[in-house]
Scaffold this motif. Structure first.
Motif, PDB file in Angstrom:
ATOM      1  N   SER A  22      57.698  28.956  69.076  1.00 18.28           N
ATOM      2  CA  SER A  22      56.698  29.938  68.619  1.00 18.28           C
ATOM      3  C   SER A  22      55.578  30.148  69.641  1.00 18.28           C
ATOM      4  O   SER A  22      54.639  30.907  69.368  1.00 18.28           O
ATOM      5  CB  SER A  22      56.083  29.485  67.289  1.00 18.28           C
ATOM      6  OG  SER A  22      55.291  28.339  67.505  1.00 18.28           O
ATOM      7  N   TRP A  23      55.650  29.508  70.796  1.00 19.63           N
ATOM      8  CA  TRP A  23      54.522  29.598  71.745  1.00 19.63           C
ATOM      9  C   TRP A  23      54.226  31.020  72.236  1.00 19.63           C
ATOM     10  O   TRP A  23      53.051  31.388  72.314  1.00 19.63           O
ATOM     11  CB  TRP A  23      54.733  28.632  72.919  1.00 19.63           C
ATOM     12  CG  TRP A  23      54.464  27.207  72.530  1.00 19.63           C
ATOM     13  CD1 TRP A  23      54.339  26.712  71.256  1.00 19.63           C
ATOM     14  CD2 TRP A  23      54.277  26.094  73.398  1.00 19.63           C
ATOM     15  NE1 TRP A  23      54.098  25.358  71.281  1.00 19.63           N
ATOM     16  CE2 TRP A  23      54.057  24.951  72.578  1.00 19.63           C
ATOM     17  CE3 TRP A  23      54.296  25.931  74.781  1.00 19.63           C
ATOM     18  CZ2 TRP A  23      53.832  23.676  73.118  1.00 19.63           C
ATOM     19  CZ3 TRP A  23      54.075  24.661  75.318  1.00 19.63           C
ATOM     20  CH2 TRP A  23      53.857  23.550  74.493  1.00 19.63           C
ATOM     21  N   PRO A  24      55.246  31.866  72.533  1.00 18.57           N
ATOM     22  CA  PRO A  24      54.899  33.226  72.964  1.00 18.57           C
ATOM     23  C   PRO A  24      54.113  33.966  71.880  1.00 18.57           C
ATOM     24  O   PRO A  24      53.170  34.693  72.173  1.00 18.57           O
ATOM     25  CB  PRO A  24      56.262  33.895  73.211  1.00 18.57           C
ATOM     26  CG  PRO A  24      57.211  32.778  73.403  1.00 18.57           C
ATOM     27  CD  PRO A  24      56.689  31.623  72.603  1.00 18.57           C
ATOM     28  N   GLU A  25      54.487  33.735  70.605  1.00 20.13           N
ATOM     29  CA  GLU A  25      53.764  34.370  69.502  1.00 20.13           C
ATOM     30  C   GLU A  25      52.322  33.846  69.466  1.00 20.13           C
ATOM     31  O   GLU A  25      51.370  34.616  69.311  1.00 20.13           O
ATOM     32  CB  GLU A  25      54.478  34.020  68.201  1.00 20.13           C
ATOM     33  CG  GLU A  25      54.267  35.001  67.101  1.00 20.13           C
ATOM     34  CD  GLU A  25      54.982  34.526  65.847  1.00 20.13           C
ATOM     35  OE1 GLU A  25      56.101  33.978  65.962  1.00 20.13           O
ATOM     36  OE2 GLU A  25      54.398  34.696  64.759  1.00 20.13           O
ATOM     37  N   GLY A  26      52.161  32.540  69.649  1.00 18.08           N
ATOM     38  CA  GLY A  26      50.821  31.952  69.651  1.00 18.08           C
ATOM     39  C   GLY A  26      49.974  32.480  70.794  1.00 18.08           C
ATOM     40  O   GLY A  26      48.785  32.739  70.636  1.00 18.08           O
ATOM     41  N   PRO A  35      48.409  22.458  60.863  1.00  7.63           N
ATOM     42  CA  PRO A  35      49.233  23.521  61.454  1.00  7.63           C
ATOM     43  C   PRO A  35      48.408  24.372  62.416  1.00  7.63           C
ATOM     44  O   PRO A  35      47.204  24.520  62.240  1.00  7.63           O
ATOM     45  CB  PRO A  35      49.695  24.358  60.262  1.00  7.63           C
ATOM     46  CG  PRO A  35      48.965  23.861  59.070  1.00  7.63           C
ATOM     47  CD  PRO A  35      48.250  22.600  59.413  1.00  7.63           C
ATOM     48  N   SER A  36      49.057  24.900  63.448  1.00  8.02           N
ATOM     49  CA  SER A  36      48.366  25.731  64.441  1.00  8.02           C
ATOM     50  C   SER A  36      49.350  26.802  64.924  1.00  8.02           C
ATOM     51  O   SER A  36      50.530  26.787  64.547  1.00  8.02           O
ATOM     52  CB  SER A  36      47.936  24.866  65.630  1.00  8.02           C
ATOM     53  OG  SER A  36      49.091  24.385  66.298  1.00  8.02           O
ATOM     54  N   VAL A  37      48.848  27.704  65.779  1.00  8.74           N
ATOM     55  CA  VAL A  37      49.772  28.705  66.320  1.00  8.74           C
ATOM     56  C   VAL A  37      50.839  28.026  67.176  1.00  8.74           C
ATOM     57  O   VAL A  37      51.943  28.544  67.338  1.00  8.74           O
ATOM     58  CB  VAL A  37      49.058  29.779  67.176  1.00  8.74           C
ATOM     59  CG1 VAL A  37      48.270  30.721  66.304  1.00  8.74           C
ATOM     60  CG2 VAL A  37      48.192  29.169  68.258  1.00  8.74           C
ATOM     61  N   TRP A  38      50.530  26.869  67.729  1.00 10.11           N
ATOM     62  CA  TRP A  38      51.488  26.173  68.603  1.00 10.11           C
ATOM     63  C   TRP A  38      52.559  25.471  67.773  1.00 10.11           C
ATOM     64  O   TRP A  38      53.738  25.501  68.113  1.00 10.11           O
ATOM     65  CB  TRP A  38      50.765  25.140  69.469  1.00 10.11           C
ATOM     66  CG  TRP A  38      49.588  25.748  70.167  1.00 10.11           C
ATOM     67  CD1 TRP A  38      48.261  25.569  69.871  1.00 10.11           C
ATOM     68  CD2 TRP A  38      49.629  26.696  71.238  1.00 10.11           C
ATOM     69  NE1 TRP A  38      47.491  26.331  70.695  1.00 10.11           N
ATOM     70  CE2 TRP A  38      48.291  27.031  71.548  1.00 10.11           C
ATOM     71  CE3 TRP A  38      50.648  27.284  71.965  1.00 10.11           C
ATOM     72  CZ2 TRP A  38      47.968  27.935  72.552  1.00 10.11           C
ATOM     73  CZ3 TRP A  38      50.326  28.185  72.967  1.00 10.11           C
ATOM     74  CH2 TRP A  38      49.002  28.497  73.252  1.00 10.11           C
ATOM     75  N   PHE A  39      52.115  24.840  66.684  1.00  9.66           N
ATOM     76  CA  PHE A  39      53.055  24.105  65.821  1.00  9.66           C
ATOM     77  C   PHE A  39      52.758  24.489  64.371  1.00  9.66           C
ATOM     78  O   PHE A  39      51.962  23.860  63.696  1.00  9.66           O
ATOM     79  CB  PHE A  39      52.901  22.591  66.043  1.00  9.66           C
ATOM     80  CG  PHE A  39      53.173  22.192  67.461  1.00  9.66           C
ATOM     81  CD1 PHE A  39      54.445  22.305  68.002  1.00  9.66           C
ATOM     82  CD2 PHE A  39      52.145  21.743  68.278  1.00  9.66           C
ATOM     83  CE1 PHE A  39      54.688  21.965  69.329  1.00  9.66           C
ATOM     84  CE2 PHE A  39      52.375  21.410  69.601  1.00  9.66           C
ATOM     85  CZ  PHE A  39      53.651  21.522  70.128  1.00  9.66           C
ATOM     86  N   PRO A  40      53.432  25.570  63.891  1.00 11.15           N
ATOM     87  CA  PRO A  40      53.124  26.054  62.551  1.00 11.15           C
ATOM     88  C   PRO A  40      53.559  25.108  61.440  1.00 11.15           C
ATOM     89  O   PRO A  40      53.024  25.159  60.344  1.00 11.15           O
ATOM     90  CB  PRO A  40      53.879  27.388  62.462  1.00 11.15           C
ATOM     91  CG  PRO A  40      54.643  27.551  63.725  1.00 11.15           C
ATOM     92  CD  PRO A  40      54.343  26.430  64.647  1.00 11.15           C
ATOM     93  N   THR A  41      54.531  24.237  61.716  1.00 15.40           N
ATOM     94  CA  THR A  41      55.012  23.297  60.695  1.00 15.40           C
ATOM     95  C   THR A  41      55.126  21.904  61.307  1.00 15.40           C
ATOM     96  O   THR A  41      55.223  21.760  62.530  1.00 15.40           O
ATOM     97  CB  THR A  41      56.412  23.697  60.190  1.00 15.40           C
ATOM     98  OG1 THR A  41      57.310  23.639  61.326  1.00 15.40           O
ATOM     99  CG2 THR A  41      56.445  25.101  59.606  1.00 15.40           C
TER     100      THR A  41
END
Ligand SMILES: C[S@@+](CC[C@H](N)C(=O)[O-])C[C@H]1O[C@@H](n2cnc3c(N)ncnc32)[C@H](O)[C@@H]1O
Length: 242
Positions: free
Chosen positions: A161-165, A209-215
Protein backbone atom coordinates in the motif's frame (compact mmCIF):
# COMPACT_ATOMS: atom_id res chain seq x y z
CA UNK A 1 16.22 1.43 -22.03
CA UNK A 2 15.05 2.93 -25.30
CA UNK A 3 17.54 5.29 -26.90
CA UNK A 4 14.95 8.06 -27.07
CA UNK A 5 14.09 7.94 -23.35
CA UNK A 6 14.70 11.28 -21.64
CA UNK A 7 16.60 11.20 -18.37
CA UNK A 8 15.70 13.96 -15.94
CA UNK A 9 18.60 15.77 -14.32
CA UNK A 10 16.31 16.92 -11.52
CA UNK A 11 14.64 14.58 -9.03
CA UNK A 12 10.85 14.38 -8.91
CA UNK A 13 9.51 17.46 -7.06
CA UNK A 14 7.13 15.20 -5.11
CA UNK A 15 10.07 13.22 -3.73
CA UNK A 16 12.14 16.25 -2.76
CA UNK A 17 9.12 17.99 -1.20
CA UNK A 18 8.18 14.93 0.86
CA UNK A 19 11.68 14.42 2.23
CA UNK A 20 12.22 18.15 2.79
CA UNK A 21 9.14 17.98 5.02
CA UNK A 22 10.51 14.95 6.86
CA UNK A 23 13.86 16.71 7.31
CA UNK A 24 12.07 19.61 8.98
CA UNK A 25 10.53 17.35 11.66
CA UNK A 26 11.64 14.38 13.79
CA UNK A 27 10.28 12.09 11.01
CA UNK A 28 13.71 11.99 9.35
CA UNK A 29 15.44 10.96 12.54
CA UNK A 30 12.82 8.26 13.18
CA UNK A 31 13.33 6.99 9.63
CA UNK A 32 17.09 6.71 10.13
CA UNK A 33 16.57 4.90 13.44
CA UNK A 34 14.19 2.47 11.75
CA UNK A 35 16.87 1.74 9.13
CA UNK A 36 19.64 1.34 11.71
CA UNK A 37 19.57 -2.51 11.79
CA UNK A 38 19.88 -2.54 7.99
CA UNK A 39 22.75 -0.04 8.10
CA UNK A 40 24.57 -2.17 10.69
CA UNK A 41 24.14 -5.35 8.64
CA UNK A 42 25.44 -3.61 5.52
CA UNK A 43 28.45 -2.12 7.31
CA UNK A 44 29.27 -5.50 8.83
CA UNK A 45 29.76 -6.76 5.25
CA UNK A 46 31.57 -3.84 3.66
CA UNK A 47 33.56 -2.42 6.60
CA UNK A 48 37.33 -2.68 6.93
CA UNK A 49 37.81 -1.13 3.51
CA UNK A 50 41.22 -0.77 1.94
CA UNK A 51 43.24 2.34 2.73
CA UNK A 52 41.86 5.44 1.00
CA UNK A 53 38.53 3.80 0.15
CA UNK A 54 35.77 6.09 -1.09
CA UNK A 55 32.06 5.41 -0.59
CA UNK A 56 28.98 7.02 -2.16
CA UNK A 57 25.59 6.68 -0.45
CA UNK A 58 22.68 7.42 -2.81
CA UNK A 59 19.63 8.89 -1.08
CA UNK A 60 21.80 9.60 1.95
CA UNK A 61 18.92 11.22 3.85
CA UNK A 62 20.09 12.36 7.31
CA UNK A 63 23.68 11.22 6.66
CA UNK A 64 23.48 8.62 9.43
CA UNK A 65 24.97 5.91 7.22
CA UNK A 66 27.73 8.24 5.97
CA UNK A 67 28.79 8.99 9.55
CA UNK A 68 28.87 5.27 10.38
CA UNK A 69 30.77 4.40 7.19
CA UNK A 70 33.40 7.00 8.06
CA UNK A 71 33.70 5.55 11.58
CA UNK A 72 34.06 2.07 10.01
CA UNK A 73 37.15 3.06 8.04
CA UNK A 74 36.05 4.67 4.78
CA UNK A 75 38.48 7.52 4.22
CA UNK A 76 36.18 9.62 2.04
CA UNK A 77 32.40 9.56 2.04
CA UNK A 78 30.02 11.20 -0.41
CA UNK A 79 26.24 11.43 -0.50
CA UNK A 80 23.52 12.58 -2.86
CA UNK A 81 19.90 13.34 -2.08
CA UNK A 82 16.97 14.96 -3.87
CA UNK A 83 15.87 16.91 -0.79
CA UNK A 84 17.94 20.04 -0.05
CA UNK A 85 16.87 20.05 3.62
CA UNK A 86 18.00 16.43 4.01
CA UNK A 87 21.38 17.48 2.67
CA UNK A 88 21.55 20.20 5.35
CA UNK A 89 20.86 17.56 8.02
CA UNK A 90 23.48 15.25 6.46
CA UNK A 91 26.07 18.06 6.50
CA UNK A 92 25.47 18.39 10.23
CA UNK A 93 25.48 14.63 10.98
CA UNK A 94 28.37 13.66 8.71
CA UNK A 95 30.83 16.56 8.83
CA UNK A 96 33.52 16.25 6.18
CA UNK A 97 31.35 14.16 3.84
CA UNK A 98 30.92 15.53 0.31
CA UNK A 99 27.12 15.71 0.11
CA UNK A 100 25.21 17.16 -2.81
CA UNK A 101 21.62 17.78 -3.89
CA UNK A 102 20.90 15.91 -7.11
CA UNK A 103 19.31 13.01 -8.92
CA UNK A 104 20.40 9.36 -9.07
CA UNK A 105 20.27 9.53 -12.87
CA UNK A 106 22.93 12.25 -13.09
CA UNK A 107 25.58 11.65 -10.43
CA UNK A 108 27.85 14.70 -10.12
CA UNK A 109 31.12 12.76 -9.78
CA UNK A 110 33.66 11.63 -12.37
CA UNK A 111 33.79 8.14 -13.85
CA UNK A 112 35.54 5.50 -11.64
CA UNK A 113 35.37 7.53 -8.41
CA UNK A 114 34.10 5.02 -5.82
CA UNK A 115 35.11 1.70 -4.26
CA UNK A 116 31.60 1.23 -2.85
CA UNK A 117 28.21 2.64 -3.77
CA UNK A 118 25.33 2.00 -1.37
CA UNK A 119 21.67 2.96 -1.40
CA UNK A 120 19.20 2.24 1.35
CA UNK A 121 15.45 2.56 1.04
CA UNK A 122 15.76 5.05 -1.80
CA UNK A 123 16.06 3.60 -5.31
CA UNK A 124 12.39 2.76 -5.78
CA UNK A 125 11.61 6.49 -5.55
CA UNK A 126 13.43 6.86 -8.87
CA UNK A 127 11.24 6.10 -11.89
CA UNK A 128 14.29 5.57 -14.13
CA UNK A 129 16.04 2.80 -12.18
CA UNK A 130 18.03 1.48 -15.15
CA UNK A 131 19.46 4.95 -15.82
CA UNK A 132 20.36 5.21 -12.13
CA UNK A 133 22.08 1.79 -12.17
CA UNK A 134 24.02 2.78 -15.28
CA UNK A 135 25.20 5.89 -13.42
CA UNK A 136 26.27 3.71 -10.47
CA UNK A 137 28.23 1.57 -12.86
CA UNK A 138 29.90 4.64 -14.36
CA UNK A 139 31.05 6.08 -11.02
CA UNK A 140 32.26 2.77 -9.52
CA UNK A 141 35.93 1.88 -9.88
CA UNK A 142 36.83 -1.41 -11.61
CA UNK A 143 36.08 -4.21 -9.13
CA UNK A 144 33.84 -1.85 -7.10
CA UNK A 145 30.83 -3.08 -5.15
CA UNK A 146 27.21 -1.86 -5.21
CA UNK A 147 24.69 -2.62 -2.45
CA UNK A 148 21.00 -1.81 -2.80
CA UNK A 149 18.57 -2.34 0.09
CA UNK A 150 14.82 -1.73 -0.24
CA UNK A 151 11.71 -2.47 1.83
CA UNK A 152 9.38 -1.78 -1.09
CA UNK A 153 9.49 -4.50 -3.76
CA UNK A 154 6.76 -6.54 -5.41
CA UNK A 155 7.30 -9.73 -3.40
CA UNK A 156 6.80 -7.87 -0.12
CA UNK A 157 3.04 -7.96 0.45
CA UNK A 158 3.29 -5.87 3.62
CA UNK A 159 4.48 -2.77 1.77
CA UNK A 160 2.01 -3.05 -1.14
CA UNK A 161 0.00 0.00 0.00
CA UNK A 162 3.01 2.35 0.06
CA UNK A 163 2.34 4.05 -3.32
CA UNK A 164 -1.19 4.82 -2.09
CA UNK A 165 0.23 6.18 1.18
CA UNK A 166 2.75 8.31 -0.68
CA UNK A 167 0.24 9.54 -3.25
CA UNK A 168 2.64 9.22 -6.18
CA UNK A 169 4.07 6.50 -8.39
CA UNK A 170 7.18 4.57 -7.32
CA UNK A 171 9.14 1.81 -9.05
CA UNK A 172 7.43 -1.52 -8.47
CA UNK A 173 9.75 -4.41 -9.32
CA UNK A 174 10.12 -7.95 -7.97
CA UNK A 175 13.43 -9.28 -6.62
CA UNK A 176 14.00 -11.11 -9.90
CA UNK A 177 13.27 -7.98 -11.93
CA UNK A 178 15.80 -6.01 -9.85
CA UNK A 179 18.38 -8.74 -10.49
CA UNK A 180 17.62 -8.57 -14.22
CA UNK A 181 17.98 -4.79 -14.17
CA UNK A 182 21.39 -5.02 -12.49
CA UNK A 183 22.41 -7.53 -15.16
CA UNK A 184 21.14 -5.18 -17.89
CA UNK A 185 23.29 -2.42 -16.38
CA UNK A 186 26.27 -4.83 -16.73
CA UNK A 187 26.87 -5.66 -13.09
CA UNK A 188 28.51 -9.01 -12.36
CA UNK A 189 28.33 -11.54 -9.48
CA UNK A 190 24.81 -10.31 -8.70
CA UNK A 191 23.22 -11.73 -5.57
CA UNK A 192 20.01 -11.08 -3.69
CA UNK A 193 18.83 -11.98 -0.24
CA UNK A 194 16.31 -10.89 2.37
CA UNK A 195 17.28 -9.13 5.56
CA UNK A 196 15.03 -9.14 8.64
CA UNK A 197 15.04 -6.49 11.34
CA UNK A 198 16.21 -8.56 14.29
CA UNK A 199 14.62 -6.35 16.96
CA UNK A 200 11.16 -6.60 15.41
CA UNK A 201 9.54 -9.66 16.93
CA UNK A 202 5.90 -8.72 16.34
CA UNK A 203 3.27 -6.00 16.60
CA UNK A 204 4.19 -3.58 19.42
CA UNK A 205 1.55 -2.74 22.11
CA UNK A 206 1.33 0.88 20.91
CA UNK A 207 0.84 -0.11 17.23
CA UNK A 208 -1.68 2.03 15.31
CA UNK A 209 -2.89 1.69 11.71
CA UNK A 210 -1.27 4.14 9.27
CA UNK A 211 -1.10 4.79 5.54
CA UNK A 212 2.03 2.60 5.52
CA UNK A 213 0.49 -0.33 7.40
CA UNK A 214 -3.31 -0.15 7.33
CA UNK A 215 -3.72 -3.48 9.15
CA UNK A 216 -1.75 -5.53 11.66
CA UNK A 217 -1.50 -8.23 9.02
CA UNK A 218 0.23 -5.83 6.64
CA UNK A 219 2.74 -4.90 9.37
CA UNK A 220 3.36 -8.57 10.20
CA UNK A 221 3.85 -9.37 6.50
CA UNK A 222 6.41 -6.54 6.26
CA UNK A 223 8.35 -8.00 9.20
CA UNK A 224 8.12 -11.51 7.77
CA UNK A 225 9.20 -10.57 4.22
CA UNK A 226 12.02 -8.29 5.33
CA UNK A 227 14.00 -5.95 3.12
CA UNK A 228 15.50 -6.98 -0.22
CA UNK A 229 19.30 -6.68 -0.39
CA UNK A 230 20.98 -6.84 -3.80
CA UNK A 231 24.72 -6.77 -4.44
CA UNK A 232 26.59 -6.42 -7.72
CA UNK A 233 30.18 -5.82 -8.74
CA UNK A 234 32.02 -4.24 -11.60
CA UNK A 235 34.54 -6.47 -13.35
CA UNK A 236 38.13 -5.82 -12.20
CA UNK A 237 38.93 -4.19 -15.52
CA UNK A 238 36.38 -2.08 -17.44
CA UNK A 239 38.46 -1.54 -20.56
CA UNK A 240 36.21 -1.38 -23.58
CA UNK A 241 33.03 -0.73 -21.61
CA UNK A 242 30.90 2.38 -21.85
C1 LIG B 1 13.36 6.78 2.63
S1 LIG B 1 14.69 7.94 2.53
C2 LIG B 1 16.07 6.97 3.06
C3 LIG B 1 17.22 7.81 3.57
C4 LIG B 1 18.43 7.04 4.08
N1 LIG B 1 19.03 6.23 3.04
C5 LIG B 1 18.07 6.17 5.25
O1 LIG B 1 18.10 4.94 5.10
O2 LIG B 1 17.73 6.69 6.32
C6 LIG B 1 14.96 8.08 0.76
C7 LIG B 1 15.85 9.25 0.40
O3 LIG B 1 16.19 9.13 -0.99
C8 LIG B 1 16.08 10.40 -1.59
N2 LIG B 1 15.79 10.21 -3.03
C9 LIG B 1 14.73 9.56 -3.55
N3 LIG B 1 14.77 9.55 -4.90
C10 LIG B 1 15.88 10.22 -5.25
C11 LIG B 1 16.49 10.55 -6.50
N4 LIG B 1 15.94 10.19 -7.67
N5 LIG B 1 17.66 11.23 -6.49
C12 LIG B 1 18.22 11.59 -5.31
N6 LIG B 1 17.69 11.30 -4.08
C13 LIG B 1 16.54 10.63 -4.06
C14 LIG B 1 14.99 11.11 -0.82
O4 LIG B 1 15.06 12.52 -0.92
C15 LIG B 1 15.18 10.60 0.60
O5 LIG B 1 15.96 11.44 1.40
Amino acid sequence: MEASQEISSLPSPQVSQLFDQWASTDRAQKMALGHQPLMEALLAEIAEPSSGAVLLDMGCGTGAFLAQAKASGFEHTCGIDAAPKMIEVAQHNAPGADVKVGNFTDLPWPTSSFDNVTTMEALYYCLEPLAALQEVRRVLKPGGRFDLIIDYYQDSTGTASWPEGLGFEITDLSAIQWVELLAEADFERISNKRILRPENKGVPDNWKPSVWFPTQNSYLAYLKDGALWLTGYLPPSTSGTS
